[in-house]
Motif scaffolding. Structure first.
Motif, short mmCIF file in Angstrom:
data_model
loop_
_atom_site.label_atom_id
_atom_site.label_comp_id
_atom_site.label_asym_id
_atom_site.label_seq_id
_atom_site.Cartn_x
_atom_site.Cartn_y
_atom_site.Cartn_z
N GLU A 214 4.59 -23.24 -12.39
CA GLU A 214 6.06 -23.25 -12.27
C GLU A 214 6.53 -22.19 -11.26
O GLU A 214 7.43 -22.45 -10.45
CB GLU A 214 6.64 -22.91 -13.65
N GLN A 215 5.92 -21.01 -11.32
CA GLN A 215 6.27 -19.96 -10.36
C GLN A 215 5.92 -20.38 -8.94
O GLN A 215 6.69 -20.17 -8.01
CB GLN A 215 5.51 -18.65 -10.71
N LEU A 216 4.74 -20.98 -8.78
CA LEU A 216 4.31 -21.41 -7.45
C LEU A 216 5.20 -22.54 -6.94
O LEU A 216 5.48 -22.65 -5.75
CB LEU A 216 2.84 -21.86 -7.47
N ARG A 217 5.67 -23.40 -7.86
CA ARG A 217 6.57 -24.49 -7.47
C ARG A 217 7.88 -23.92 -6.94
O ARG A 217 8.45 -24.42 -5.97
CB ARG A 217 6.81 -25.41 -8.67
N GLY A 218 8.34 -22.83 -7.56
CA GLY A 218 9.56 -22.16 -7.09
C GLY A 218 9.39 -21.67 -5.65
O GLY A 218 10.28 -21.84 -4.81
N LEU A 219 8.22 -21.10 -5.38
CA LEU A 219 7.92 -20.61 -4.02
C LEU A 219 7.83 -21.78 -3.04
O LEU A 219 8.37 -21.73 -1.93
CB LEU A 219 6.60 -19.83 -4.05
#
Lengths: 134, 134
Positions: free
Chosen positions: A106-111
């Motif tokens: 989820e964090q990487l998707r935000g990036l």
């Protein structure tokens, strides 16, 4: 030395502070693992749902069989994903994220969302650098 | 072929879709740049404030002068940071994030926070894998 304070038998109340900047910290190793070239894309892909090895390889444009296999092993060791062997002929192996892996994805998707939305800005930066050089 | 539809003179309304999974996409290149081993830590550090080269090098435990220098050049080309030469004797060079770099650093900080908070979980995953092997 004799004037050292006697050690508390219960041990000092010491809080462990994890820090991605510290080379010895588990969080630093995990940060390097999940941001490594193919791992970040594998986590993003698995954030979309379960994948079989070959489908995952097709999703991640450019990864070799060997690199993907190594990447998945590292992510499994870090507790980011689960490898499930399904009884079938031929046997099917499926990969899916653990709850921790899903939070990381989820964090990487935000990036990724941010960078996908910033293509015009990124392009302008590159173009102006090339103009400076020319 | 003669039965092909005539091309609209204004051209088709085509929306450019950026995708980090596509090897040719600018967002994929930027995603790889900002998640690369030293770049992610450099962005995290600069998220804390401006840095001079040597102070930044000390902040990023383990980076060599050459790798940090290359990393900063790549991030500057991508429009993530600004390199400022201040008139002083000797001249001082300071690095700071652009607004885009600051947004990227914020995303990476979210990932770092998550992993720093997940050390017990990460450790359990590693320990159980080692037990399986032993």
């Amino acid at each position: 030395m004799s004037d050292m304070p006697a050690q508390d038998p219960a041990g000092p109340t010491q809080e462990f502070v994890s820090d991605v900047f510290a080379r010895g910290c588990t969080s630093r190793a995990a940060f390097e693992d999940v941001t490594s070239k193919w791992a970040s894309l594998a986590l993003l892909a698995l954030g979309e749902g379960r994948y079989r090895f070959n489908a995952l390889r097709r999703r991640i444009d450019g990864v070799s069989e060997r690199m993907l296999s190594q990447t998945l092993q590292t992510l499994e060791r870090d507790g980011m994903l689960t490898r499930e062997v399904l009884t079938a002929i031929p046997p099917r192996v499926e990969y899916s994220l653990t709850p921790l892996g899903a939070r990381v994805a989820e964090q990487l998707r935000g990036l990724a969302d941010l960078l996908e939305a910033s293509v015009p800005e990124l392009q302008t930066a590159r173009d102006s650098r090339e103009r400076d050089r020319g």
